[in-house]
Design an enzyme around this catalytic site. Structure first.
Site, PDB file in Angstrom:
ATOM      1  CD1 TRP A  63      10.110 -38.764  33.230  1.00 31.34           C
ATOM      2  CD2 TRP A  63      10.145 -39.555  31.142  1.00 31.34           C
ATOM      3  NE1 TRP A  63      10.913 -39.884  33.218  1.00 31.34           N
ATOM      4  CE2 TRP A  63      10.955 -40.383  31.944  1.00 31.34           C
ATOM      5  CE3 TRP A  63      10.024 -39.839  29.780  1.00 31.34           C
ATOM      6  CZ2 TRP A  63      11.618 -41.494  31.446  1.00 31.34           C
ATOM      7  CZ3 TRP A  63      10.690 -40.955  29.278  1.00 31.34           C
ATOM      8  CH2 TRP A  63      11.480 -41.766  30.108  1.00 31.34           C
ATOM      9  N   GLY A  66       4.198 -37.827  27.632  1.00 31.06           N
ATOM     10  CA  GLY A  66       4.312 -36.615  26.833  1.00 31.06           C
ATOM     11  C   GLY A  66       5.674 -36.325  26.242  1.00 31.06           C
ATOM     12  CG  HIS A  67      10.161 -35.605  26.723  1.00 27.31           C
ATOM     13  ND1 HIS A  67      11.364 -36.266  26.562  1.00 27.31           N
ATOM     14  CD2 HIS A  67      10.379 -34.329  26.368  1.00 27.31           C
ATOM     15  CE1 HIS A  67      12.279 -35.400  26.147  1.00 27.31           C
ATOM     16  NE2 HIS A  67      11.701 -34.227  26.021  1.00 27.31           N
ATOM     17  CG  MET A  68       8.891 -36.026  21.994  1.00 26.83           C
ATOM     18  SD  MET A  68      10.503 -35.603  22.699  1.00 26.83           S
ATOM     19  CE  MET A  68      11.707 -36.763  22.226  1.00 26.83           C
ATOM     20  CB  ILE A  73      13.711 -39.753  24.739  1.00 28.64           C
ATOM     21  CG1 ILE A  73      13.695 -40.619  23.475  1.00 28.64           C
ATOM     22  CG2 ILE A  73      15.144 -39.431  25.145  1.00 28.64           C
ATOM     23  CD1 ILE A  73      14.242 -39.913  22.248  1.00 28.64           C
TER      24      ILE A  73
END
Length: 172
Positions: A63, A66-68, A73
């Site tokens: 993740w 892409g987050h973020m 986070i």
């Protein structure tokens, strides 16, 4: 949060001597590869039906990109998946539900109280407050980073009817 309010005293958790590593965890729960969200089990208190483990958060977690972008986070849903995997491991290790697999049954009173980012160690803790063999487990849970509560709530685990799922998939 005062130390006494955690399910486990964080100061006595021994990261150098886990009671179960990834290999041992995977003998009891099915998540693999990027979906495996528990690094190791640190402590169990069978009398209280409680368990503690952790997840090392790395730059390689799926993740992060892409987050973020520029501000990674850990998504709340992944934190909840991690605690569900800890509960599933504990339920399977002690055959609490009498089933081949334990699945997510629901969440109540979930609160996110801090962020989790690459480089952190997310300590996961559960304590069962209700057990109905063959039906459901209900557990209070907490997640902590650097001695601070970052997530807590109530988790429900239910038996997954493996044979029914296999039959359904075979019909497709």
């Amino acid at each position: 949060m005062a130390k006494s309010e955690f399910i486990f005293d964080l100061d006595i958790l021994d990261f150098d001597n886990p009671i179960a590593d990834t290999e041992a965890i995977q003998k009891l729960i099915p998540q693999r590869y990027e979906m495996a969200q528990v690094t190791a089990i640190l402590s169990e208190d069978v009398g209280r039906l409680a368990c503690a483990g952790y997840k090392d958060i790395t730059e390689d977690d799926f993740w992060v990109r892409g987050h973020m972008p520029g501000m990674p986070i850990m998504p709340g849903v992944i934190q909840l998946e991690a605690v569900a995997q800890l509960a599933s491991y504990f339920a399977q290790r002690h055959d609490l539900l009498g089933t081949e697999m334990v699945g997510f049954g629901g969440l109540d009173e979930v609160r996110f109280r801090g962020i989790v980012k690459p480089g952190d160690t997310l300590i996961l803790m559960i304590e069962l407050k209700k057990l109905r063999r063959g039906r459901m487990i209900v557990a209070n849970f907490q997640g902590a980073v650097d001695g601070k509560l970052v997530v807590d709530g109530v988790l429900r685990g239910i038996p997954i009817p493996i044979e029914a799922v296999k039959e359904h998939l075979a019909k497709k």
